[in-house]
Design an enzyme around this catalytic site. Structure first.
Site, PDB file in Angstrom:
ATOM      1  N   TYR A  48     -26.984  13.179  -4.331  1.00 28.13           N
ATOM      2  CA  TYR A  48     -27.817  12.320  -4.761  1.00 28.13           C
ATOM      3  C   TYR A  48     -27.478  11.181  -3.730  1.00 28.13           C
ATOM      4  O   TYR A  48     -27.565  11.370  -2.497  1.00 28.13           O
ATOM      5  CB  TYR A  48     -27.327  11.979  -6.138  1.00 28.13           C
ATOM      6  CG  TYR A  48     -27.280  13.099  -7.124  1.00 28.13           C
ATOM      7  CD1 TYR A  48     -28.813  13.471  -7.288  1.00 28.13           C
ATOM      8  CD2 TYR A  48     -26.262  13.052  -8.058  1.00 28.13           C
ATOM      9  CE1 TYR A  48     -28.701  14.760  -8.517  1.00 28.13           C
ATOM     10  CE2 TYR A  48     -26.436  14.339  -8.955  1.00 28.13           C
ATOM     11  CZ  TYR A  48     -27.662  14.766  -9.100  1.00 28.13           C
ATOM     12  OH  TYR A  48     -27.954  15.798 -10.186  1.00 28.13           O
TER      13      TYR A  48
ATOM     14  N   VAL B 296     -27.141  17.134 -12.812  1.00 24.87           N
ATOM     15  CA  VAL B 296     -26.587  16.397 -14.046  1.00 24.87           C
ATOM     16  C   VAL B 296     -25.772  17.194 -15.062  1.00 24.87           C
ATOM     17  O   VAL B 296     -25.218  16.255 -16.230  1.00 24.87           O
ATOM     18  CB  VAL B 296     -27.663  15.479 -14.406  1.00 24.87           C
ATOM     19  CG1 VAL B 296     -28.182  14.531 -13.649  1.00 24.87           C
ATOM     20  CG2 VAL B 296     -28.882  16.423 -14.983  1.00 24.87           C
TER      21      VAL B 296
ATOM     22  N   TYR C 113     -40.227  24.478 -12.914  1.00 27.34           N
ATOM     23  CA  TYR C 113     -38.826  23.551 -12.451  1.00 27.34           C
ATOM     24  C   TYR C 113     -38.029  23.519 -13.762  1.00 27.34           C
ATOM     25  O   TYR C 113     -36.923  23.477 -13.502  1.00 27.34           O
ATOM     26  CB  TYR C 113     -39.543  22.485 -12.189  1.00 27.34           C
ATOM     27  CG  TYR C 113     -38.693  21.183 -11.787  1.00 27.34           C
ATOM     28  CD1 TYR C 113     -37.617  21.355 -10.743  1.00 27.34           C
ATOM     29  CD2 TYR C 113     -38.133  20.282 -12.869  1.00 27.34           C
ATOM     30  CE1 TYR C 113     -36.660  20.455 -10.603  1.00 27.34           C
ATOM     31  CE2 TYR C 113     -37.490  19.167 -12.592  1.00 27.34           C
ATOM     32  CZ  TYR C 113     -36.369  19.376 -11.503  1.00 27.34           C
ATOM     33  OH  TYR C 113     -35.639  18.449 -11.173  1.00 27.34           O
TER      34      TYR C 113
ATOM     35  N   SER D  11     -29.784  20.556 -11.183  1.00 21.99           N
ATOM     36  CA  SER D  11     -30.443  20.430 -10.002  1.00 21.99           C
ATOM     37  C   SER D  11     -29.677  21.294  -8.962  1.00 21.99           C
ATOM     38  O   SER D  11     -30.217  21.503  -7.960  1.00 21.99           O
ATOM     39  CB  SER D  11     -29.883  18.950  -9.267  1.00 21.99           C
ATOM     40  OG  SER D  11     -30.939  18.140  -9.667  1.00 21.99           O
TER      41      SER D  11
ATOM     42  N   LYS E  44     -31.996  23.614  -7.191  1.00 22.61           N
ATOM     43  CA  LYS E  44     -32.841  23.225  -6.255  1.00 22.61           C
ATOM     44  C   LYS E  44     -32.581  23.827  -4.782  1.00 22.61           C
ATOM     45  O   LYS E  44     -33.304  24.363  -3.855  1.00 22.61           O
ATOM     46  CB  LYS E  44     -32.805  21.961  -5.884  1.00 22.61           C
ATOM     47  CG  LYS E  44     -33.552  21.025  -7.213  1.00 22.61           C
ATOM     48  CD  LYS E  44     -33.300  19.523  -7.013  1.00 22.61           C
ATOM     49  CE  LYS E  44     -33.567  18.750  -8.270  1.00 22.61           C
ATOM     50  NZ  LYS E  44     -33.217  17.513  -8.219  1.00 22.61           N
TER      51      LYS E  44
HETATM   52  N1  GLU Z   1     -33.687  18.868 -14.778  1.00 17.03           N
HETATM   53  C1  GLU Z   1     -32.923  17.552 -14.336  1.00 17.03           C
HETATM   54  C2  GLU Z   1     -34.177  16.882 -14.143  1.00 17.03           C
HETATM   55  O1  GLU Z   1     -35.099  16.946 -13.729  1.00 17.03           O
HETATM   56  C3  GLU Z   1     -32.235  17.630 -13.026  1.00 17.03           C
HETATM   57  C4  GLU Z   1     -31.532  16.618 -12.602  1.00 17.03           C
HETATM   58  C5  GLU Z   1     -30.293  16.799 -11.565  1.00 17.03           C
HETATM   59  O2  GLU Z   1     -29.483  17.818 -12.288  1.00 17.03           O
HETATM   60  O3  GLU Z   1     -30.049  16.124 -10.791  1.00 17.03           O
HETATM   61  O4  GLU Z   1     -34.149  15.590 -14.064  1.00 17.03           O
END
Ligand code: GLU
Length: 327
Positions: A243, A261, A191, A65, A68
């Site tokens: 989060y 994650v 993604y 994530s 992002k």
């Molecule tokens: N690739 C993970 C997902 O889409 C990323 C989640 C994360 O790192 O928060 O669930």
């Protein structure tokens, strides 16, 4: 305090927190469950290019994530903030990162680019003629931040692609409600690819330092993202990056950050440094357990909290400059 003391402080934190065994590996992506729970690396990079690396600083892992943040910067460049705001909001949700709750007929757009729905929508906006062009643009963007070529971990990409049903469900819901266009399989692939970019904790600290330095990579001098977008990127990190712990993080640590994650956390101390921690045992929110402890301690030690107005710059600059410094 001198520079050697910054290194010693990080080293002490590492030694102190290494025995912690709380938390769980992320296992909803089968590849991530293969991580070694003992991995633990820290890195701090200053804007004049000094690096303090401790522990497993060379261990590679997938960025997840944390990507992002950087893809959001790219979308800001491609679309401009007002257009992008119409497609992806900037409201924290207080819900888990993979929640589908707010994707309904009343929600015109996903809440923010740091939750999965918003990130998938953001990625779907990346421009390029064909999927390969979009992927190449994305990898070139990561290269500017990291300062070297980056690669995708194919096993993680395939693992996420095969098991990411929840993300697919989100994309379909967003399509149903007219929030994204119909090329959802391409958007999801991109993604999953951005989440599978391989980095180490030092790379992440350089990326964070680039944001701290108005978008200029402090090691290469390259402009990774237009400086006019950095404020927006940092604002979203500050309010939505950790989060459904973002509020408590802002309260306790007080600097823009993003976690992933796979166990990484990056944090940006504007005009001063980029910091990253990697340790794959996660708490119930999905944040690295050791990572949270490291940042709380660092923020306290160096007065990094943005609203720690008296201690702020002074303590850290004094530490960097050593005796005879400004404070
Ligand atoms: N690739 C993970 C997902 O889409 C990323 C989640 C994360 O790192 O928060 O669930």
């Amino acid at each position: 305090m001198a520079i050697a003391d910054i290194h010693a402080f990080l080293q002490d934190l590492h030694t102190q927190l290494k025995p912690l065994s709380e938390g769980q590996l992320a296992c909803y992506i089968p590849e991530l469950a293969k991580a070694d729970p003992h991995w633990f690396g820290l890195s701090l990079v200053t804007l004049d290019g000094r690096s303090f690396d401790v522990g497993d600083a060379q261990q590679t892992f997938t960025i997840q994530s944390i990507s992002k943040v950087f893809v959001y910067g790219m979308a800001l460049e491609d679309y401009g903030r007002e257009n992008l705001l119409k497609k992806v909001g900037v409201e924290p949700t207080g819900d888990p990162f993979n929640s589908l709750i707010r994707l309904d007929a009343d929600s015109k757009r996903p809440d923010n680019p740091m939750v999965n729905a918003g990130a998938i929508a953001t990625t779907s906006l990346i421009t390029g003629k064909a999927p390969a062009d979009r992927l190449n643009r994305l990898l070139a963007m990561f290269k500017r931040y990291v300062g070297r070529e980056v690669f995708i971990d194919m096993s993680t990409f395939l693992s996420e692609r095969a098991t990411g049903h929840r993300n697919r469900a989100m994309a379909h819901l967003m399509l149903n409600f007219g929030m994204i266009d119909e090329h959802i399989d391409e958007a999801l692939d991109l993604y999953f690819q951005q989440c599978s970019v391989l980095v180490n904790v030092h790379d992440l600290a350089v990326m964070a330092a680039t944001l701290a330095n108005q978008g200029v990579n402090p090691l290469t001098g390259e402009q990774a993202v237009g400086s006019e977008h950095v404020r927006d990127i940092l604002s979203v990190m500050y309010t939505c990056g950790m989060y459904n712990f973002a509020g408590e993080w802002a309260f306790r640590v007080g600097i823009p950050a993003k976690s992933g994650v796979s166990g990484g956390i990056i944090a940006v101390v504007p005009n001063q440094a980029g910091i990253a921690v990697f340790s794959p045992l996660l708490d119930e929110h999905g944040n690295s357990v050791r990572g949270l402890r490291v940042f709380e301690a660092l923020s306290k030690q160096y007065g990094f909290h943005l609203f720690d107005l008296c201690l702020g710059r002074c303590r850290f600059e004094a530490a960097l400059q050593g005796p005879g410094g400004p404070c």
